[in-house]
Design a protein around this motif. Sequence first.
Motif, PDB file in Angstrom:
ATOM      1  N   ASN A  24       0.828  -1.216   0.000  1.00 31.96           N
ATOM      2  CA  ASN A  24       0.000   0.000   0.000  1.00 31.96           C
ATOM      3  C   ASN A  24       0.858   1.260   0.000  1.00 31.96           C
ATOM      4  O   ASN A  24       0.594   2.213   0.742  1.00 31.96           O
ATOM      5  CB  ASN A  24      -0.969   0.008   1.179  1.00 31.96           C
ATOM      6  CG  ASN A  24      -1.989  -1.084   1.090  1.00 31.96           C
ATOM      7  OD1 ASN A  24      -2.576  -1.312   0.035  1.00 31.96           O
ATOM      8  ND2 ASN A  24      -2.197  -1.803   2.177  1.00 31.96           N
ATOM      9  N   ASP A  26       2.192   4.683  -0.588  1.00 35.20           N
ATOM     10  CA  ASP A  26       1.577   5.972  -0.889  1.00 35.20           C
ATOM     11  C   ASP A  26       2.681   7.027  -0.856  1.00 35.20           C
ATOM     12  O   ASP A  26       3.171   7.377   0.217  1.00 35.20           O
ATOM     13  CB  ASP A  26       0.499   6.291   0.143  1.00 35.20           C
ATOM     14  CG  ASP A  26      -0.188   7.617  -0.099  1.00 35.20           C
ATOM     15  OD1 ASP A  26       0.254   8.406  -0.964  1.00 35.20           O
ATOM     16  OD2 ASP A  26      -1.185   7.877   0.599  1.00 35.20           O
ATOM     17  N   SER A  28       2.715  10.106  -1.018  1.00 34.82           N
ATOM     18  CA  SER A  28       2.445  11.308  -0.228  1.00 34.82           C
ATOM     19  C   SER A  28       2.565  11.056   1.265  1.00 34.82           C
ATOM     20  O   SER A  28       2.673  11.997   2.053  1.00 34.82           O
ATOM     21  CB  SER A  28       1.056  11.858  -0.553  1.00 34.82           C
ATOM     22  OG  SER A  28       0.052  10.966  -0.112  1.00 34.82           O
ATOM     23  N   GLU A  29       2.568   9.787   1.656  1.00 36.71           N
ATOM     24  CA  GLU A  29       2.624   9.428   3.068  1.00 36.71           C
ATOM     25  C   GLU A  29       3.882   8.661   3.472  1.00 36.71           C
ATOM     26  O   GLU A  29       4.296   8.714   4.618  1.00 36.71           O
ATOM     27  CB  GLU A  29       1.409   8.563   3.437  1.00 36.71           C
ATOM     28  CG  GLU A  29       0.086   9.258   3.297  1.00 36.71           C
ATOM     29  CD  GLU A  29      -0.159  10.276   4.402  1.00 36.71           C
ATOM     30  OE1 GLU A  29       0.331  10.074   5.534  1.00 36.71           O
ATOM     31  OE2 GLU A  29      -0.836  11.274   4.125  1.00 36.71           O
TER      32      GLU A  29
END
Length: 69
Positions: A24, A26, A28-29
Amino acid sequence: MRTLVISDIHGCYDEFNALLTRANYDPSEDKLILLVDYVDRGQKSKQVVAQVMNMIKHDNITALRGNHD
């Protein structure tokens, strides 16, 4: 923020993307660090290099160069 570290992709483009999906990832994270050997062995070394270069530019990942690169 998670730090994800992946090494030795060796041209395995599909497997690399499957791993990012499974984790998962991401951009941006998460912080992604790629360790060495993006080419050699697998059939899609060119695609792996293009993706890593794009990720460096747009996702601000850290990618270290290995002895096959």
